[in-house]
Design a protein around this motif. Structure first.
Motif, short mmCIF file in Angstrom:
data_model
loop_
_atom_site.label_atom_id
_atom_site.label_comp_id
_atom_site.label_asym_id
_atom_site.label_seq_id
_atom_site.Cartn_x
_atom_site.Cartn_y
_atom_site.Cartn_z
N GLN A 1 -57.12 -57.57 23.23
CA GLN A 1 -57.84 -56.50 23.92
C GLN A 1 -57.31 -56.32 25.34
OE1 GLN A 1 -62.10 -57.00 23.70
NE2 GLN A 1 -62.15 -55.85 21.77
N ARG A 2 -57.08 -57.42 26.03
CA ARG A 2 -56.54 -57.34 27.40
C ARG A 2 -55.16 -56.69 27.40
NH1 ARG A 2 -59.02 -62.48 27.86
NH2 ARG A 2 -57.04 -63.54 27.40
N PHE A 3 -54.36 -57.03 26.39
CA PHE A 3 -53.02 -56.46 26.31
C PHE A 3 -53.08 -54.95 26.15
CE2 PHE A 3 -49.34 -55.04 23.84
CZ PHE A 3 -48.29 -55.54 24.60
N PHE A 4 -53.97 -54.48 25.30
CA PHE A 4 -54.05 -53.03 25.07
C PHE A 4 -54.65 -52.31 26.27
CE2 PHE A 4 -53.05 -54.30 20.81
CZ PHE A 4 -52.27 -53.25 20.36
N LYS A 5 -55.54 -52.97 26.97
CA LYS A 5 -56.07 -52.35 28.18
C LYS A 5 -54.98 -52.23 29.24
CE LYS A 5 -60.88 -53.75 27.46
NZ LYS A 5 -61.99 -54.62 27.90
N PHE A 6 -54.07 -53.21 29.27
CA PHE A 6 -52.92 -53.12 30.17
C PHE A 6 -52.06 -51.92 29.82
CE2 PHE A 6 -48.35 -54.23 30.67
CZ PHE A 6 -48.28 -54.17 32.06
N ARG A 7 -51.85 -51.68 28.54
CA ARG A 7 -51.06 -50.52 28.13
C ARG A 7 -51.75 -49.21 28.51
NH1 ARG A 7 -48.95 -49.20 22.04
NH2 ARG A 7 -51.16 -48.90 21.69
N TRP A 8 -53.06 -49.19 28.41
CA TRP A 8 -53.79 -47.99 28.85
C TRP A 8 -53.52 -47.70 30.32
CZ3 TRP A 8 -59.30 -49.42 26.65
CH2 TRP A 8 -59.26 -49.37 25.26
N ARG A 9 -53.49 -48.76 31.13
CA ARG A 9 -53.23 -48.55 32.56
C ARG A 9 -51.84 -47.98 32.79
NH1 ARG A 9 -56.17 -53.45 32.92
NH2 ARG A 9 -54.28 -54.70 33.12
N LEU A 10 -50.85 -48.48 32.01
CA LEU A 10 -49.51 -47.92 32.13
C LEU A 10 -49.49 -46.44 31.78
CD1 LEU A 10 -47.10 -50.60 30.61
CD2 LEU A 10 -47.35 -49.97 33.00
N ALA A 11 -50.35 -46.07 30.83
CA ALA A 11 -50.40 -44.67 30.40
C ALA A 11 -51.23 -43.81 31.33
CB ALA A 11 -50.96 -44.60 28.98
N GLY A 12 -51.80 -44.41 32.34
CA GLY A 12 -52.58 -43.64 33.31
C GLY A 12 -54.03 -43.44 32.93
N GLU A 13 -54.51 -44.23 31.97
CA GLU A 13 -55.92 -44.09 31.56
C GLU A 13 -56.82 -44.97 32.40
OE1 GLU A 13 -56.70 -44.36 27.41
OE2 GLU A 13 -54.91 -43.24 26.83
N SER B 1 -45.21 -45.50 26.91
CA SER B 1 -46.53 -45.22 27.49
C SER B 1 -46.40 -44.80 28.95
CB SER B 1 -47.42 -46.46 27.38
OG SER B 1 -47.70 -46.76 26.04
N ARG B 2 -45.53 -45.49 29.68
CA ARG B 2 -45.34 -45.17 31.09
C ARG B 2 -44.60 -43.84 31.26
NH1 ARG B 2 -45.61 -48.21 35.71
NH2 ARG B 2 -44.34 -47.51 37.46
N ARG B 3 -43.60 -43.60 30.42
CA ARG B 3 -42.79 -42.40 30.54
C ARG B 3 -43.55 -41.14 30.14
NH1 ARG B 3 -37.35 -41.19 26.93
NH2 ARG B 3 -36.93 -39.08 27.71
N TYR B 4 -44.31 -41.22 29.03
CA TYR B 4 -44.99 -40.03 28.50
C TYR B 4 -46.46 -39.97 28.90
CZ TYR B 4 -40.89 -39.22 25.60
OH TYR B 4 -39.61 -38.96 25.16
N HIS B 5 -46.92 -40.97 29.66
CA HIS B 5 -48.31 -41.00 30.14
C HIS B 5 -49.31 -40.91 28.99
CE1 HIS B 5 -46.59 -40.61 34.12
NE2 HIS B 5 -45.96 -39.51 33.73
N CYS B 6 -49.03 -41.66 27.93
CA CYS B 6 -49.94 -41.72 26.79
C CYS B 6 -49.67 -43.01 26.03
CB CYS B 6 -49.75 -40.52 25.86
SG CYS B 6 -48.19 -40.52 24.94
N VAL B 7 -50.64 -43.49 25.25
CA VAL B 7 -50.37 -44.64 24.40
C VAL B 7 -49.40 -44.21 23.30
CG1 VAL B 7 -52.62 -45.67 24.84
CG2 VAL B 7 -52.33 -44.14 22.88
N VAL B 8 -48.61 -45.16 22.81
CA VAL B 8 -47.63 -44.87 21.76
C VAL B 8 -48.07 -45.56 20.48
CG1 VAL B 8 -45.24 -45.12 21.01
CG2 VAL B 8 -45.75 -44.60 23.42
N ALA C 1 -41.92 -38.56 18.10
CA ALA C 1 -42.33 -39.93 17.77
C ALA C 1 -41.19 -40.92 18.01
CB ALA C 1 -42.81 -40.00 16.32
N GLU C 2 -39.99 -40.56 17.59
CA GLU C 2 -38.83 -41.43 17.77
C GLU C 2 -38.55 -41.66 19.24
OE1 GLU C 2 -34.65 -41.72 15.49
OE2 GLU C 2 -34.85 -39.92 16.73
N ASP C 3 -38.62 -40.61 20.04
CA ASP C 3 -38.37 -40.75 21.48
C ASP C 3 -39.41 -41.66 22.14
OD1 ASP C 3 -36.18 -39.12 21.29
OD2 ASP C 3 -37.16 -37.34 22.12
N MET C 4 -40.65 -41.56 21.70
CA MET C 4 -41.71 -42.37 22.29
C MET C 4 -41.58 -43.86 21.94
SD MET C 4 -45.21 -40.24 21.79
CE MET C 4 -45.59 -38.78 22.74
N GLY C 5 -41.09 -44.14 20.72
CA GLY C 5 -40.97 -45.53 20.29
C GLY C 5 -41.76 -45.87 19.05
#
Length: 420
Positions: free
Chosen positions: A408-420, A53-60, A102-106
């Protein structure tokens, strides 16, 4: 080594991406009592997904549901694939590239639908061999599964079949044509004889839900060697959808209670998709858990939600996951009033209407159906379901609320890593 009780036998669970490992993961994905357990049962894959998520700036997405083709050798009543142009297929080159992305993203699992994915089984086998670090799941009518294909599955060890079946002979042949039941059972028995784990895909509706959710029928599937069940309540997709097949609230509740009870009693994985939001964090579509890519390349939040503003034939997977519609969808789905009504289309159709107006997402169905048209027919069922689930106080457990909000909090944290 991890173990799982199947039909009273303690089975050893091989490492990912083995089919038995998929069944094991699916059970705990929907049954973990805590957030740490939710993370751990995915082989700690969340860490790679967070990194992606951090590397590709998107959720995986944990899983990608992908239609290699809309072509099918059968014409089952009520199947949406029959409404698409059968000429639609993703090129082999783009399929290959999608797997690499997909494989590269995880992403862990690439699941294939259609049409009938095994219309392209030689290509599927080639790519499963090339991308042997991914689990490849195939939703199939099983009519193209032969001994040679089973040999290849056994040798590769990273393909799991999800076999569609409608009940016993009368129910299956009614929808899929004469002889379909016999062919399906023959394949199931062959897989069991070889010790190959497989799943079953059930579409339940007003005419078959009483049978498909019964202990007797679920026992039958386990005896035939099934390791898991994907259960999908009928959704009225397309303008010509038969509304008489949609379960009312009481029927839906019956299915929910029966599947939940049976799964808990036998430690048997049953993913009753539209009734399991409270077990995860609500809707898993839109990239947080999975996405759907149809045979034209349109990227959709869910295989039952045919609206899109992006296409992988003209952009990367990361760009599609970051489209305005996908980003808005992920935000809006947390606005659902009730975790037992997680679907932003069928359970909260006004959300879908707003999303399409906001982002310009279009209907990808062969006979385009506006979000407003869909909401008009789904709305009464949604209100009836909300009223019933509130009356039954299904969301009264403090423990369940705590887990749900933590996810929900965990996924919102992932969104922040993705730049959302």
């Amino acid at each position: 080594m991890k173990t799982m009780i199947m039909n009273g036998v303690k089975e050893k669970i091989p490492p990912y991406p083995h089919p038995k490992n998929y069944a094991y993961r699916m059970y705990w994905f929907f049954n973990c009592p805590s957030l740490p357990g939710f993370v751990r049962w995915g082989n700690f894959r969340w860490f790679k997904e967070l990194s992606g998520s951090r590397r590709y700036h998107c959720v995986v997405p944990r899983e990608i549901l992908f239609d290699p083709t809309n072509a099918c050798n059968m014409h089952c009543k009520g199947c949406w694939a029959g409404d698409y142009e059968h000429a639609s297929s993703i090129s082999f080159e783009r399929w290959d590239e999608l797997l690499r992305e997909a494989e590269d993203m995880g992403t862990m699992d690439m699941l294939y639908t259609g049409g009938e994915p095994l219309m392209r089984k030689d290509e599927l086998l080639e790519l499963a061999k090339k991308y042997n670090g991914i689990c490849h799941g195939v939703f199939t009518n099983a009519s193209l599964v032969d001994e040679a294909f089973i040999d290849d599955m056994e040798a590769l060890g990273n393909i799991i079949l999800f076999i569609s079946i409608e009940g016993y002979r009368d129910e299956t042949d009614f929808r899929r044509g004469e002889g379909a039941y016999e062919r399906t059972i023959k394949v199931m028995e062959a897989l069991k004889a070889r010790g190959i784990a497989y799943g079953v895909s059930l579409c339940y509706h007003t005419k078959n839900y009483d049978l498909l959710t019964s202990d007797e029928y679920l026992d039958f599937l386990r005896e035939k060697g099934a390791w898991l069940i994907w259960a999908f309540s009928y959704r009225p997709i397309g303008k010509g959808a038969d509304m008489s097949l949609v379960l009312n609230a009481e029927q839906r509740m019956t299915a929910f209670e029966r599947f939940s009870s049976y799964s808990a009693k036998h430690m048997f994985p049953i993913a009753d998709l539209f009734n399991s939001g409270h077990k995860t964090f609500g809707c898993v579509g839109g990239g947080d858990g999975y996405i759907h890519i149809n045979a034209d390349g349109d990227v959709e939040p869910c295989s039952f939600l045919h609206y899109s503003d992006s296409n992988i034939n003209s952009m990367t997977l990361a760009e599609a996951l970051n489209s305005p519609f996908m980003r808005a969808f992920r935000r809006k789905k947390f606005n659902t009033r009730n975790p037992f009504a997680p679907c932003p289309a069928f359970d909260e159709p006004e959300i879908l209407v707003g999303l399409c107006r906001e982002t310009g997402a279009r209907s990808t169905h062969a006979e385009p159906e506006s979000a407003e048209e869909y909401a008009q027919k789904a709305g009464p069922y949604a209100e009836e379901w909300h009223a019933l689930t509130c009356d039954k106080c299904l969301w009264a457990s403090p423990k369940a609320q705590k887990r749900y909000k933590g996810l929900q909090r965990f996924f919102k944290f992932r969104w922040r890593l993705a730049g959302e």
